[in-house]
Design a protein around this motif. Structure first.
Motif, PDB file in Angstrom:
ATOM      1  N   ASN A 202     -10.961   4.139  17.032  1.00  0.00           N
ATOM      2  CA  ASN A 202     -10.814   3.303  15.890  1.00  0.00           C
ATOM      3  C   ASN A 202     -11.398   3.987  14.762  1.00  0.00           C
ATOM      4  N   GLU A 203     -12.428   5.129  14.953  1.00  0.00           N
ATOM      5  CA  GLU A 203     -12.914   5.792  13.834  1.00  0.00           C
ATOM      6  C   GLU A 203     -11.931   6.894  13.386  1.00  0.00           C
ATOM      7  N   ASP A 204     -11.117   7.248  14.208  1.00  0.00           N
ATOM      8  CA  ASP A 204     -10.120   8.129  13.867  1.00  0.00           C
ATOM      9  C   ASP A 204      -8.964   7.433  13.152  1.00  0.00           C
ATOM     10  N   ALA A 205      -8.509   6.286  13.652  1.00  0.00           N
ATOM     11  CA  ALA A 205      -7.728   5.660  12.902  1.00  0.00           C
ATOM     12  C   ALA A 205      -8.194   5.198  11.511  1.00  0.00           C
ATOM     13  N   ASP A 206      -9.517   4.941  11.277  1.00  0.00           N
ATOM     14  CA  ASP A 206     -10.014   4.680   9.826  1.00  0.00           C
ATOM     15  C   ASP A 206      -9.765   5.835   8.934  1.00  0.00           C
ATOM     16  N   ALA A 207     -10.097   7.166   9.582  1.00  0.00           N
ATOM     17  CA  ALA A 207     -10.307   8.310   8.712  1.00  0.00           C
ATOM     18  C   ALA A 207      -8.734   8.532   8.455  1.00  0.00           C
ATOM     19  N   ILE A 208      -7.831   8.447   9.445  1.00  0.00           N
ATOM     20  CA  ILE A 208      -6.362   8.559   8.966  1.00  0.00           C
ATOM     21  C   ILE A 208      -5.820   7.706   7.831  1.00  0.00           C
ATOM     22  N   ASN A 209      -6.129   6.383   8.000  1.00  0.00           N
ATOM     23  CA  ASN A 209      -5.883   5.499   7.009  1.00  0.00           C
ATOM     24  C   ASN A 209      -6.624   5.673   5.905  1.00  0.00           C
ATOM     25  N   LYS A 210      -7.688   6.125   5.583  1.00  0.00           N
ATOM     26  CA  LYS A 210      -8.372   6.357   4.402  1.00  0.00           C
ATOM     27  C   LYS A 210      -7.632   7.703   3.715  1.00  0.00           C
ATOM     28  N   PHE A 211      -7.327   8.683   4.781  1.00  0.00           N
ATOM     29  CA  PHE A 211      -6.581   9.726   4.082  1.00  0.00           C
ATOM     30  C   PHE A 211      -5.377   9.410   3.440  1.00  0.00           C
ATOM     31  N   MET A 212      -4.442   8.379   4.022  1.00  0.00           N
ATOM     32  CA  MET A 212      -3.272   8.072   3.806  1.00  0.00           C
ATOM     33  C   MET A 212      -3.469   7.089   2.488  1.00  0.00           C
ATOM     34  N   PHE A 213      -4.203   6.007   2.275  1.00  0.00           N
ATOM     35  CA  PHE A 213      -4.289   5.221   1.207  1.00  0.00           C
ATOM     36  C   PHE A 213      -4.598   6.107  -0.145  1.00  0.00           C
ATOM     37  N   LYS A 214      -5.163   7.154   0.221  1.00  0.00           N
ATOM     38  CA  LYS A 214      -5.515   7.883  -1.097  1.00  0.00           C
ATOM     39  C   LYS A 214      -4.102   8.612  -1.806  1.00  0.00           C
ATOM     40  N   LYS A 215      -3.260   8.933  -0.696  1.00  0.00           N
ATOM     41  CA  LYS A 215      -1.898   9.156  -1.270  1.00  0.00           C
ATOM     42  C   LYS A 215      -0.939   8.185  -1.770  1.00  0.00           C
ATOM     43  N   GLU A 219      -2.235   0.440  -7.623  1.00  0.00           N
ATOM     44  CA  GLU A 219      -3.289   0.287  -7.727  1.00  0.00           C
ATOM     45  C   GLU A 219      -3.830  -0.232  -6.327  1.00  0.00           C
ATOM     46  N   THR A 220      -4.967   0.060  -5.669  1.00  0.00           N
ATOM     47  CA  THR A 220      -5.326  -0.621  -4.226  1.00  0.00           C
ATOM     48  C   THR A 220      -5.775  -2.034  -4.308  1.00  0.00           C
ATOM     49  N   VAL A 221      -4.923  -2.691  -3.452  1.00  0.00           N
ATOM     50  CA  VAL A 221      -5.357  -4.199  -3.213  1.00  0.00           C
ATOM     51  C   VAL A 221      -5.804  -4.552  -2.027  1.00  0.00           C
ATOM     52  N   THR A 222      -6.807  -5.163  -1.600  1.00  0.00           N
ATOM     53  CA  THR A 222      -7.353  -5.530  -0.382  1.00  0.00           C
ATOM     54  C   THR A 222      -7.352  -7.035  -0.196  1.00  0.00           C
TER      55      THR A 222
END
Length: 222
Positions: A202-215, A219-222
């Motif tokens: 999960n920690e790797d998935a979170d890191a990958i998601n964080k990287f892709m969200f920045k690209k 506007e970011t919506v949660t």
């Protein structure tokens, strides 16, 4: 011809058009026992549909316990049985199913998950070698190692040429290999549906998601 396509897992079912899991489609109990049966009721639309079906396509079927097939009454990843020992896992495999002798086994000779060609049509020899290595891993013919305290060898060595070690950010390399031109194609549904990055933690998935969200643009919506 009426064909029903299902999958053993929810993730795999998402890859099928209007996909559903086998448990959902055939009302197979989640807790399977030797005498388990499907919950399809008589005189229902599903019962009538099952009488007309001529072909069932079951993705990732071998990772399902044999009791699921026996409940429906109609080598590869082993069935998932939490805390089970090897004999229990083997006993639950598909090839222990009573109808297994009627099955016809088709062997995978090419991995479709990795494109072996460059954009200009030439063969990418490294990816071709990786595909062949993945097939050997799946066949279980690679020599395995056993760690201290383990009952059997289950660890294999990954060849150096398949490891990512040259980049300062391995996530960036994986992302750019998987999603080339992501910035300009991020709204292309067909482009996105054909790609995925898989990871076990999960920690790797979170890191990958964080990287892709920045690209992502906008506007970011949660």
């Amino acid at each position: 011809m009426i064909v029903l396509a299902v999958a053993s897992s929810g993730i795999a079912s998402l890859l099928l058009p209007v996909g559903r899991t086998a448990h959902s489609r055939y009302v197979i109990p989640l807790e399977l026992m030797e005498n388990s049966t499907c919950g399809i009721k008589q005189n229902t639309q599903l019962a009538e549909l099952m009488q007309e079906v001529q072909l069932i396509i079951w993705d990732e079927a071998p990772m399902t316990q044999r009791y699921a097939f026996e409940a429906l009454d109609t080598t590869q990843i082993l069935p998932v049985i939490p805390t089970a020992k090897r004999p229990e896992v083997v006993q639950a495999c598909t090839n222990r199913f009573e109808l297994w002798r009627y099955y016809k086994v088709f062997k995978l000779t090419r991995s479709m998950r990795v494109n072996e060609y460059f954009p200009n049509g030439e063969i990418d020899t490294l990816k071709q070698e990786f595909n062949q290595w993945v097939l050997v891993v799946g066949d279980g013919t690679l020599p395995a190692k056993m760690k201290e305290g383990e009952d059997e060898p289950t660890w294999i060595d990954i060849p150096e040429k398949f490891l990512i070690k040259t980049w300062d950010c391995t996530i960036r390399q994986i992302a750019e290999e998987t999603y080339p031109d992501f910035t300009s194609r991020q709204t292309n549904d067909e482009y996105l549906k054909k790609r995925a990055i898989l990871t076990l933690k999960n920690e790797d998935a979170d890191a990958i998601n964080k990287f892709m969200f920045k690209k992502l643009s906008g506007e970011t919506v949660t």
